[in-house]
Design a protein around this motif. Structure first.
Motif, PDB file in Angstrom:
ATOM      1  N   ALA A 120       0.946  -1.290  -0.025  1.00 10.93           N
ATOM      2  CA  ALA A 120       0.000  -0.027   0.062  1.00 10.93           C
ATOM      3  C   ALA A 120       0.737   1.242   0.022  1.00 10.93           C
ATOM      4  CB  ALA A 120      -0.943   0.024   1.391  1.00 10.93           C
ATOM      5  N   THR A 121       2.193   1.160  -0.088  1.00 13.79           N
ATOM      6  CA  THR A 121       2.948   2.403   0.243  1.00 13.79           C
ATOM      7  C   THR A 121       2.794   2.978  -1.108  1.00 13.79           C
ATOM      8  OG1 THR A 121       4.627   1.071   1.379  1.00 13.79           O
ATOM      9  CG2 THR A 121       5.456   2.857   0.595  1.00 13.79           C
ATOM     10  N   THR A 122       3.020   2.723  -2.250  1.00 16.12           N
ATOM     11  CA  THR A 122       2.769   3.721  -3.346  1.00 16.12           C
ATOM     12  C   THR A 122       1.373   4.710  -3.214  1.00 16.12           C
ATOM     13  OG1 THR A 122       3.988   2.199  -4.709  1.00 16.12           O
ATOM     14  CG2 THR A 122       2.640   3.881  -5.956  1.00 16.12           C
ATOM     15  N   GLY A 123       0.326   3.846  -2.852  1.00  8.55           N
ATOM     16  CA  GLY A 123      -1.025   4.502  -2.820  1.00  8.55           C
ATOM     17  C   GLY A 123      -0.760   5.442  -1.608  1.00  8.55           C
ATOM     18  N   TYR A 124      -0.190   5.370  -0.463  1.00  8.11           N
ATOM     19  CA  TYR A 124      -0.184   6.203   0.488  1.00  8.11           C
ATOM     20  C   TYR A 124       0.589   7.357  -0.042  1.00  8.11           C
ATOM     21  CZ  TYR A 124      -1.901   2.790   4.182  1.00  8.11           C
ATOM     22  OH  TYR A 124      -2.760   2.219   5.068  1.00  8.11           O
ATOM     23  N   ILE A 125       1.683   7.244  -0.633  1.00 10.23           N
ATOM     24  CA  ILE A 125       2.658   8.276  -1.166  1.00 10.23           C
ATOM     25  C   ILE A 125       1.591   9.333  -1.968  1.00 10.23           C
ATOM     26  CG2 ILE A 125       4.355   8.956  -2.536  1.00 10.23           C
ATOM     27  CD1 ILE A 125       6.070   6.632  -1.776  1.00 10.23           C
ATOM     28  N   LEU A 126       1.143   8.658  -2.876  1.00  7.18           N
ATOM     29  CA  LEU A 126      -0.130   9.310  -3.762  1.00  7.18           C
ATOM     30  C   LEU A 126      -1.122  10.233  -3.042  1.00  7.18           C
ATOM     31  CD1 LEU A 126      -0.688   6.936  -6.503  1.00  7.18           C
ATOM     32  CD2 LEU A 126       0.737   8.843  -6.790  1.00  7.18           C
ATOM     33  N   LEU A 127      -1.474   9.455  -1.888  1.00  4.17           N
ATOM     34  CA  LEU A 127      -2.669   9.901  -1.215  1.00  4.17           C
ATOM     35  C   LEU A 127      -1.980  11.259  -0.258  1.00  4.17           C
ATOM     36  CD1 LEU A 127      -5.714   9.457   0.041  1.00  4.17           C
ATOM     37  CD2 LEU A 127      -4.305   8.415   1.983  1.00  4.17           C
ATOM     38  N   LEU A 128      -0.890  11.080   0.348  1.00  4.81           N
ATOM     39  CA  LEU A 128      -0.345  12.029   1.141  1.00  4.81           C
ATOM     40  C   LEU A 128       0.173  13.347   0.017  1.00  4.81           C
ATOM     41  CD1 LEU A 128       0.761  12.943   3.778  1.00  4.81           C
ATOM     42  CD2 LEU A 128       3.211  11.944   3.167  1.00  4.81           C
ATOM     43  N   ARG A 129       0.514  13.335  -1.010  1.00  2.00           N
ATOM     44  CA  ARG A 129       0.674  14.124  -1.744  1.00  2.00           C
ATOM     45  C   ARG A 129      -0.791  15.095  -2.024  1.00  2.00           C
ATOM     46  NH1 ARG A 129       4.392  11.207  -6.527  1.00  2.00           N
ATOM     47  NH2 ARG A 129       6.322  11.137  -5.067  1.00  2.00           N
ATOM     48  N   GLN A 130      -1.863  14.614  -2.301  1.00  2.00           N
ATOM     49  CA  GLN A 130      -3.091  15.232  -2.585  1.00  2.00           C
ATOM     50  C   GLN A 130      -3.355  15.923  -1.199  1.00  2.00           C
ATOM     51  OE1 GLN A 130      -4.382  15.913  -5.476  1.00  2.00           O
ATOM     52  NE2 GLN A 130      -2.789  14.395  -6.460  1.00  2.00           N
ATOM     53  N   LEU A 131      -3.237  15.327   0.001  1.00  2.00           N
ATOM     54  CA  LEU A 131      -3.586  15.773   1.136  1.00  2.00           C
ATOM     55  C   LEU A 131      -2.782  17.161   1.486  1.00  2.00           C
ATOM     56  CD1 LEU A 131      -4.198  12.691   3.227  1.00  2.00           C
ATOM     57  CD2 LEU A 131      -5.906  14.475   2.883  1.00  2.00           C
ATOM     58  N   MET A 132      -1.424  17.016   1.150  1.00  2.00           N
ATOM     59  CA  MET A 132      -0.585  18.156   1.353  1.00  2.00           C
ATOM     60  C   MET A 132      -0.878  19.304   0.489  1.00  2.00           C
ATOM     61  SD  MET A 132       3.274  16.147   1.434  1.00  2.00           S
ATOM     62  CE  MET A 132       4.098  17.608   1.798  1.00  2.00           C
ATOM     63  N   LYS A 133      -1.528  19.179  -0.785  1.00  2.00           N
ATOM     64  CA  LYS A 133      -2.109  20.133  -1.449  1.00  2.00           C
ATOM     65  C   LYS A 133      -3.257  20.917  -0.906  1.00  2.00           C
ATOM     66  CE  LYS A 133      -0.352  18.312  -5.987  1.00  2.00           C
ATOM     67  NZ  LYS A 133      -0.573  17.794  -7.250  1.00  2.00           N
ATOM     68  N   ALA A 134      -3.916  19.983  -0.402  1.00  2.00           N
ATOM     69  CA  ALA A 134      -5.225  20.542   0.161  1.00  2.00           C
ATOM     70  C   ALA A 134      -4.776  21.320   1.218  1.00  2.00           C
ATOM     71  CB  ALA A 134      -6.182  19.161   0.569  1.00  2.00           C
ATOM     72  N   THR A 135      -3.992  21.003   2.286  1.00  2.00           N
ATOM     73  CA  THR A 135      -3.697  21.660   3.166  1.00  2.00           C
ATOM     74  C   THR A 135      -2.948  22.964   3.027  1.00  2.00           C
ATOM     75  OG1 THR A 135      -3.261  19.663   4.643  1.00  2.00           O
ATOM     76  CG2 THR A 135      -2.325  21.647   5.597  1.00  2.00           C
TER      77      THR A 135
END
Length: 564
Positions: A434-449
């Motif tokens: 799930a690591t790759t998915g977590y990386i993609l998810l985190l990048r989008q959450l950082m953009k939202a923040t």
């Protein structure tokens, strides 16, 4: 009154009170107050002066806690008994005015002026008011434990003519008065209050329970994050109730008076740990956790059809009775980690929606912050065994979701919601795949923040925007770096650490099939969570599987293999 004034003039719980003396008060109190440091006898005499009106007129000041009474009734206590237990004598009013440690100290004269203005704002002693004043005193006795200069105010809730002081909603009015005085006297203005971004603070008793149990946060903080995660990941109210119960939270509905099928509110509590003895659960209403976690606010994001409302009543009733859930739903599904890429796509569309919100639309930005906070909370619940960067990000974003009920924003029609991402995060089993998915998810959450921080800065709240930027630059960037540092497993390239001597000599390799789901989850959790403190003893690593020892490959060969 005597007990309070004697305490304020005494040594304190840890001898922290120094030179207790009167700096201001009602004119009759200032006239009778001793000059210089107060003695025990002085305190008793002063308390008698403060209590004069109540004694002379025989005025009784009783206050009933509706929340405490309703909670007792929900537990089966007869209404008359619950009413009596929830009613108390409150003829004494007490508060403190404190500065930040970095603000330094004020003179007694400055404190006297501030105290007088404060009591005027609170309508205890206003020469321009037709109401009779109430007696009060401001006592100064050194700094707080944190080092802040402060004064205490003790006042009678009975006016000089025997009438009662209106103390309804006094907390909110006191905060408004403090904001006025901060501007008037050039003190540091609390931006979280002025911008209405302040979360619910922890009470000393709550922090004390956490400290005694050696916990990193209070039960209120844990509950807020679990409720927020469950609410954001749920599509219906019934699913919300089941998610909460599945996360170890006790749930109690509040039915409209005289009904058993109309829920108007709820309370939650952490389940006491076994071995703690007969410890009573500490209950919090949704609104006591956070302004945006009241049931009406949460319902604005859910499916509220007649069928779903009926399902919700069934789940609330089962929760109140302590019975198993009536049915199951998405909360019981274990999803493929590949769906994390879908969650990242949802958040990408969510970020596109954020760019369309006008900076002036504070209600929509508050909703956006609350939903983004919920995704972080859901992710934290899945991979952080103690509060880490994800929990911290959730807490900071939740501050921007604190708006009065009448300012809440409706859910825009046809707009993607961050709830889908939260649902997928909670349904996926953590693992190395799930690591790759977590990386993609985190990048989008950082953009939202970052988008929420930019909107806050444009709206004039630079201090809060800076706090969010710190979250992105430091806390979340660190997680991103650590996630990118995880090597995805291959058939002969998943290592388990041994002792220092073993690592120095050899590395034990396991195939993907030999690495259990629990071990994969543990590896990811170790990356997501902050490192343990140096005082935390490490547990010996054990293995029930046979090891295949391989010679350690030269560094150059490994670098070539990894493409670095």
């Amino acid at each position: 009154m005597t007990g309070l004034v004697v305490y304020l003039a005494g040594p304190g719980k840890s001898n922290e009170h120094e030179n207790p003396h009167v700096v201001a008060g009602h004119e009759s109190i200032v006239f009778a107050a001793p000059a210089g440091e107060m003695s025990h006898e002085d305190a008793i005499a002063l308390a008698g002066e403060l209590d004069t009106a109540r004694v002379v007129f025989g005025t009784e000041v009783s206050v009933t806690s509706r929340r405490k009474m309703n909670a007792a009734i929900d537990d089966g206590v007869p209404r008359s008994v619950a009413l009596a237990d929830a009613t108390s004598d409150q003829n004494v009013w007490h508060c403190s005015l404190s500065l930040k440690p970095e603000e330094g100290e004020l003179s007694d004269e400055k404190w006297a002026t501030i105290a007088a203005d404060f009591m005027k704002e609170m309508d205890f002693d206003d020469a321009d008011s037709p109401r009779a004043p109430a007696r009060w005193v401001a006592i100064r006795h050194g700094k707080t434990k944190a080092g802040g200069d402060h004064i205490h105010i003790a006042a009678s809730a009975v006016r000089e003519d025997g009438t009662k002081v209106n103390t309804f909603n006094d907390r909110k009015r006191a905060q408004a008065a403090c904001n006025t005085l901060e501007h008037r006297y050039g003190l540091d203005v609390l931006q979280s209050r002025e911008q209405q971004l302040g979360g619910r603070g922890s009470k000393p008793a709550e922090q004390g329970r956490a400290d005694r149990a050696h916990l990193p946060e209070t039960g209120r903080d844990v509950l807020e994050r679990r409720v927020r995660a469950a609410a954001t990941a749920s599509k219906t109210e019934a699913e919300f109730v089941r998610r909460l119960r599945g996360s170890g939270v006790l749930v109690r509905p509040r039915f409209t008076k005289g009904t058993t099928d109309t829920v108007e509110g709820y309370s939650v509590a952490l389940r006491p740990n076994q071995g703690e003895g007969p410890v009573a659960a500490v209950w919090y209403g949704g609104g006591k956790l956070s302004k945006d976690l009241t049931l009406p606010r949460l319902r604005s994001e859910w499916d509220t059809t007649t069928e779903e409302s009926a399902n919700a009543v069934d789940e609330w009733t089962a929760a109140k009775a302590g019975k198993p859930a009536k049915r199951s739903g998405p909360e019981a599904v274990v999803a493929d980690p590949k769906l994390l890429a879908r969650a990242a796509e949802d958040l990408e569309r969510w970020n596109e929606y954020l760019t369309s919100i006008p900076v002036t639309d504070r209600a929509q930005w508050a909703r956006a912050a609350g939903r983004t906070s919920g995704v972080f909370a859901a992710w934290s619940a899945k991979v952080e065994n103690r509060p880490g960067p994800l929990a911290h990000a959730s807490k900071q974003l939740a501050r921007a979701a604190q708006l009065p009920a009448h300012q809440r924003a409706a859910k825009p029609a046809g707009v993607v919601s961050a709830g889908g991402a939260a649902l997928i995060v909670m349904a996926c089993k953590p693992g190395l795949d799930a690591t790759t998915g977590y990386i993609l998810l985190l990048r989008q959450l950082m953009k939202a923040t970052e988008a929420i921080a930019a909107a806050s800065r444009a709206a004039g709240n630079a201090e809060y925007a800076h706090d969010l930027e710190i979250v992105t630059r430091e806390r979340l960037s660190e997680v991103h770096t650590r996630l990118e540092g995880i090597e995805l497993p291959s058939a002969a390239d998943v290592y388990r650490e041994g002792t220092a001597a073993e690592v120095d000599a050899t590395r034990a390799a396991y195939t993907v099939d030999e690495l259990t789901d629990a071990e994969s989850a543990q590896r990811v959790a170790q990356v997501m969570a902050p490192p343990p403190s140096a005082n935390t003893p490490s547990k010996p690593r054990t293995s029930e599987q046979p090891r295949r020892v391989q010679p350690k490959k030269p560094k150059r060969e490994r670098d070539s293999r990894d493409g670095r």
